[in-house]
Design a protein around this motif. Structure first.
Motif, PDB file in Angstrom:
ATOM      1  N   TYR A 115      34.190  46.732  45.678  1.00 33.23           N
ATOM      2  CA  TYR A 115      33.998  48.119  45.274  1.00 33.23           C
ATOM      3  C   TYR A 115      33.253  48.840  46.397  1.00 33.23           C
ATOM      4  O   TYR A 115      32.095  48.495  46.685  1.00 33.23           O
ATOM      5  N   ASN A 130      28.971  43.147  32.878  1.00 35.28           N
ATOM      6  CA  ASN A 130      29.970  43.549  31.891  1.00 35.28           C
ATOM      7  C   ASN A 130      30.081  42.576  30.724  1.00 35.28           C
ATOM      8  O   ASN A 130      30.528  42.954  29.654  1.00 35.28           O
TER       9      ASN A 130
ATOM     10  N   ARG B 190      44.822  49.933  44.355  1.00 32.74           N
ATOM     11  CA  ARG B 190      45.126  49.347  43.056  1.00 32.74           C
ATOM     12  C   ARG B 190      44.327  48.063  42.824  1.00 32.74           C
ATOM     13  O   ARG B 190      43.977  47.723  41.705  1.00 32.74           O
ATOM     14  N   ASP B 191      44.045  47.356  43.916  1.00 33.27           N
ATOM     15  CA  ASP B 191      43.361  46.073  43.708  1.00 33.27           C
ATOM     16  C   ASP B 191      41.913  46.256  43.233  1.00 33.27           C
ATOM     17  O   ASP B 191      41.329  45.338  42.673  1.00 33.27           O
ATOM     18  N   LEU B 192      41.345  47.472  43.423  1.00 32.97           N
ATOM     19  CA  LEU B 192      40.003  47.711  42.853  1.00 32.97           C
ATOM     20  C   LEU B 192      40.069  47.661  41.330  1.00 32.97           C
ATOM     21  O   LEU B 192      39.188  47.110  40.674  1.00 32.97           O
ATOM     22  N   GLU B 194      42.312  46.053  39.651  1.00 28.59           N
ATOM     23  CA  GLU B 194      42.600  44.673  39.259  1.00 28.59           C
ATOM     24  C   GLU B 194      41.321  43.845  39.296  1.00 28.59           C
ATOM     25  O   GLU B 194      41.078  43.032  38.388  1.00 28.59           O
ATOM     26  N   ALA B 195      40.497  44.085  40.329  1.00 26.23           N
ATOM     27  CA  ALA B 195      39.212  43.378  40.392  1.00 26.23           C
ATOM     28  C   ALA B 195      38.361  43.751  39.186  1.00 26.23           C
ATOM     29  O   ALA B 195      37.694  42.888  38.591  1.00 26.23           O
ATOM     30  N   ALA B 196      38.399  45.016  38.788  1.00 23.64           N
ATOM     31  CA  ALA B 196      37.613  45.465  37.629  1.00 23.64           C
ATOM     32  C   ALA B 196      38.115  44.807  36.345  1.00 23.64           C
ATOM     33  O   ALA B 196      37.319  44.437  35.478  1.00 23.64           O
ATOM     34  N   ARG B 197      39.433  44.631  36.247  1.00 23.16           N
ATOM     35  CA  ARG B 197      39.968  43.956  35.052  1.00 23.16           C
ATOM     36  C   ARG B 197      39.481  42.511  35.003  1.00 23.16           C
ATOM     37  O   ARG B 197      39.110  42.000  33.952  1.00 23.16           O
ATOM     38  N   LEU B 198      39.487  41.871  36.163  1.00 25.54           N
ATOM     39  CA  LEU B 198      38.994  40.489  36.214  1.00 25.54           C
ATOM     40  C   LEU B 198      37.492  40.439  35.970  1.00 25.54           C
ATOM     41  O   LEU B 198      36.957  39.410  35.552  1.00 25.54           O
ATOM     42  N   ASP B 199      36.796  41.561  36.241  1.00 21.53           N
ATOM     43  CA  ASP B 199      35.354  41.643  36.011  1.00 21.53           C
ATOM     44  C   ASP B 199      35.023  42.107  34.596  1.00 21.53           C
ATOM     45  O   ASP B 199      33.898  42.506  34.328  1.00 21.53           O
ATOM     46  N   ASN B 200      36.030  42.097  33.720  1.00 20.68           N
ATOM     47  CA  ASN B 200      35.795  42.441  32.312  1.00 20.68           C
ATOM     48  C   ASN B 200      35.320  43.869  32.092  1.00 20.68           C
ATOM     49  O   ASN B 200      34.619  44.140  31.113  1.00 20.68           O
ATOM     50  N   ALA B 201      35.665  44.789  32.994  1.00 16.81           N
ATOM     51  CA  ALA B 201      35.194  46.167  32.850  1.00 16.81           C
ATOM     52  C   ALA B 201      36.009  46.876  31.768  1.00 16.81           C
ATOM     53  O   ALA B 201      37.236  46.790  31.769  1.00 16.81           O
ATOM     54  N   LYS B 205      33.885  51.937  31.583  1.00 13.84           N
ATOM     55  CA  LYS B 205      33.198  51.419  32.766  1.00 13.84           C
ATOM     56  C   LYS B 205      34.063  51.597  34.012  1.00 13.84           C
ATOM     57  O   LYS B 205      33.580  51.948  35.083  1.00 13.84           O
ATOM     58  N   ARG B 209      32.488  53.720  36.785  1.00 18.68           N
ATOM     59  CA  ARG B 209      31.964  52.915  37.893  1.00 18.68           C
ATOM     60  C   ARG B 209      32.955  52.717  39.028  1.00 18.68           C
ATOM     61  O   ARG B 209      32.574  52.359  40.130  1.00 18.68           O
ATOM     62  N   ILE B 210      34.256  52.885  38.743  1.00 19.02           N
ATOM     63  CA  ILE B 210      35.253  52.661  39.805  1.00 19.02           C
ATOM     64  C   ILE B 210      35.937  53.979  40.175  1.00 19.02           C
ATOM     65  O   ILE B 210      35.893  54.421  41.323  1.00 19.02           O
ATOM     66  N   PRO B 213      33.403  57.306  41.160  1.00 23.22           N
ATOM     67  CA  PRO B 213      32.785  57.173  42.492  1.00 23.22           C
ATOM     68  C   PRO B 213      33.820  57.177  43.623  1.00 23.22           C
ATOM     69  O   PRO B 213      33.536  57.647  44.718  1.00 23.22           O
TER      70      PRO B 213
END
Lengths: 389, 297
Positions: A115, A130, B190-192, B194-201, B205, B209-210, B213
């Motif tokens: 990020y 999270n 797009r991979d941000l 995907e990273a957020a999905r893997l981070d349980n966002a 959120k 947060r993504i 910003p």
């Protein structure tokens, strides 16, 4: 297969976290089973009825050319692509209907996917916050992972302030803090320069030994696959060509595609005529008439067109006792060895190996000695046939 | 050094050649921006009409403006209008962009529909909205009557006229912020996500947060553009209310227009224009500095 428990050092900074009741060691020894997985994009099948299973603690590499479906397969395991049919199980638990965050996997992306507006510390902590991990626990995990990857001094920086290699470490650290059951790597080294790639590759191997977690690594680079993998899955055209250990894949390629894809320089593939010789072993006649006595039993070899596969190290430049003769067209000096591209009578090309200090020059007439016992034969369908044993 | 001399000699003509490429724009910029700006500033220090300058009066026009109740009311009206429209345009534009940022066909149809109002002229837009607001058979009046209410004369009501003009403006101008936000959203890798999905966002959120910003620069750009545009309010009140009722919708630009072209007080109008210029400049710069300071943290 490597066993991380035995290899991990006692003072491993990540070791402390394994005793956590939520992420105990047994949880992290997860199998991955794919059963009859299919995936289509529109009418194009990307994965077609694929099944495989990974052992706990295994480092599995999906290897194949661009567009073979290896990244799609990884993304399906991660939950970033849906599965049209079939089942995915991680640690015995069916996960193909779960969102990515609930599958117990962590992924390192090709372009890092850090990020950009968060510090490295926040990047690492985001996923843990999270799911409501306690603040102290987050701090401990971030500190341990940062120490392990030597990025402690970068924690307050943003990704834009880091070099490519540092970003890659941060991305790996972000995956580590989650203590997943399975690590997924999507061509993570492809953006690094050559020397950093080699270094990171070695570090990844070390990381796998320390963490002892199941890892899946996607690459189109055979050297990465050979050096990192416990087992390699070679994919081509949406299908599995072969699953095996790196040396299995190299020494006994299941198909002519695998033989051609793995190994550098590329294996010599020449059409041959086959006749049975003594003890039921096949004798191949190369296009220039050279006879090669193989160790492949003729009994298993079907009728029809046959191709011989000869690796360069089994075709040597020889001044005496040469089985074949030809003209050197290109000489590649690699330092420790020399590759000579030889044109046989009739125009067929063969790559042969010579010593590093070879005196052969382009245009020279050269003799070749061929180690027929190491030759592979491929039938008309491309299936490989090898020496017995 | 001997080696440097020829290198410098080669570099010098190249520098002039580079300047030549800039020259056409520079001529237009000076002729169309710098000169009129300087002329306006000079004019604001004079007593003049359309026939010429009568006298140099220094800052007299500005002190007169400071005591002119009508001008002060137009300043307030303009600020009020900017407050009504800029946050709404920014937030609605962002909301529409978030909803319509997907490859579905319905989304592209709606994107076109929402943008199409932007290409209409102010005459058409104000005509349409006058038909909506009029108490004699207007859309809102008919709807209100159908629901048992009584029609409201929005454009004749001192409190409702400016909000009515703001609604008209938002409808007219929503296309630009929406398109700018859409362009920004499509730039977020797009991979941000995907990273957020893997981070349980969660969705919220991920948005806070993504997404937000990641598009903060565009957010700032939209706010600045809209402040500059909306401070220049003119056509809508001119056509819908003529500044009324009781000066309630008279903005600065209308004041400048009437002072300069109806009352022929060109120097006084130019002074009012300088005040407007300073207001826009201060607002845009303040917004820029606040946002860039946040950026540095």
């Amino acid at each position: 297969m490597r066993h991380a428990c035995a290899l991990r050092s006692v003072d491993d900074p990540l070791h402390v976290n394994y005793s956590d009741k939520n992420t105990n060691r047994e949880d992290r020894l997860a199998t991955v089973e794919l059963t009859n997985i299919s995936k289509c994009f529109g009418r194009t099948a990307v994965i077609d009825g694929l099944s495989m299973s990974l052992n706990p603690n295994e480092f599995m590499v999906f290897l194949g050319p661009s567009g073979c479906g290896k990244s799609t397969l990884l993304r399906m395991i991660a939950g970033l692509e849906t599965v049209d049919s079939g089942e995915i199980r991680i640690g015995g638990r069916r996960v193909d209907h779960l969102p990515p965050g609930e599958r117990g996997v962590a992924m390192v992306f090709q372009h890092y996917a850090l990020y950009p507006h968060m510090t490295i510390r926040d990047n690492m902590a985001f996923g843990l916050r999270n799911v409501g991990v306690a603040r102290d626990e987050i701090a401990a995990r971030v500190a341990a992972a940062a120490r392990s990857l030597e990025i402690e001094h970068l924690l307050e920086r943003r990704p834009g302030q880091l070099s490519g290699g540092q970003r890659q470490r941060a991305a790996i650290a972000r995956a580590i803090v989650k203590q997943p059951q399975v690590f997924l790597f999507d061509e993570p080294l492809s953006n690094l320069d050559a020397s950093l790639r080699v270094r990171t590759r070695v570090e990844l191997a070390g990381l796998h030994q320390r963490l002892g977690t199941t890892m899946i690594f996607v690459t189109h680079d055979q050297v990465e696959a050979m050096t990192l993998a416990d087992r390699i899955v070679v994919l081509n055209d949406c299908r599995i060509e072969q699953v095996g250990t790196p040396m299995d894949i190299y020494l006994r390629p299941a198909t002519s595609f695998v033989a051609g894809f793995v190994g550098s320089p590329r294996i010599n593939l020449l059409p041959v005529r086959i006749e049975a010789a003594a003890e039921g072993l096949a004798r191949a006649t190369l296009p220039d008439g050279t006879l090669v006595q193989t160790a492949v039993p003729t009994a298993a070899l079907p009728q029809g067109d046959t191709t011989v596969g000869l690796r360069a190290e089994h075709v040597r430049i020889a001044s005496e006792g040469a089985a074949a003769r030809g003209t050197a067209r290109v000489v590649e000096r690699l330092g420790e060895r020399t590759l000579v591209h030889v044109e046989l009578k009739g125009g067929a090309m063969l790559v042969a190996e010579d010593a590093g200090l070879s005196t052969v020059r382009a245009g020279d007439e050269v003799g070749l000695s061929i180690d027929g016992a190491r030759a592979h034969l491929f039938d008309a369908a491309g299936r490989g046939h090898h020496a017995a044993g | 050094m001997a080696i440097d001399a020829p290198a410098r000699a080669r570099r010098r003509p190249a520098g002039w050649a580079n300047a030549l490429f800039v020259l056409p724009y520079l001529i237009v910029f000076v002729a169309m921006i710098v000169v009129p700006l300087a002329m306006g500033m000079w004019l604001s220090t004079t007593k003049s009409d359309l026939f010429g300058v009568e006298a140099q009066v220094g800052f007299a026009n500005f002190t007169r403006l400071a005591r002119d109740p009508i001008f002060l009311e137009t300043v307030w009206n303009t600020f009020y209008f900017v407050l009504l429209t800029v946050p709404a345009l920014t937030l609605i534009g962002l909301g529409l962009a978030l909803v319509l940022n997907r490859p579905a066909r319905w989304a592209s149809v709606l994107r076109t529909i929402f943008f199409v109002s932007t290409v209409l002229s102010v005459t058409v837009v104000t005509l349409v909205w006058q038909l909506v607001f009029t108490p004699d058979g207007g859309l809102i009046a008919v709807a209100a009557e159908a629901l048992g209410g009584s029609p409201v004369a929005f454009l004749n009501d001192q409190d409702l006229a400016m909000p009515a003009i703001a609604v008209t403006t938002i409808w007219w101008c929503i296309g630009l912020p929406m398109v700018l936000f859409l362009a920004a959203l499509q730039q977020v890798p797009r991979d941000l996500y995907e990273a957020a999905r893997l981070d349980n966002a969660s969705r919220w959120k991920t948005l806070t947060r993504i997404t937000l910003p990641s598009i903060r620069r565009t957010f700032l750009l939209v706010v600045i553009i809209e402040i500059i545009l909306q401070f220049q309010l003119f056509g809508q009140p001119q056509l819908m209310t003529r500044g009324g009722p009781n000066n309630a919708t008279r903005p600065i630009v209308l004041f400048i227009y009437e002072t300069g072209w109806r009352q022929w007080e060109l120097g006084y109008a130019a002074a009012a224009a300088q005040v407007l210029f300073a207001m826009i400049l201060i607002a845009a710069m303040a917004q820029y500095f606040v946002a860039s300071r946040k950026d540095d943290r």
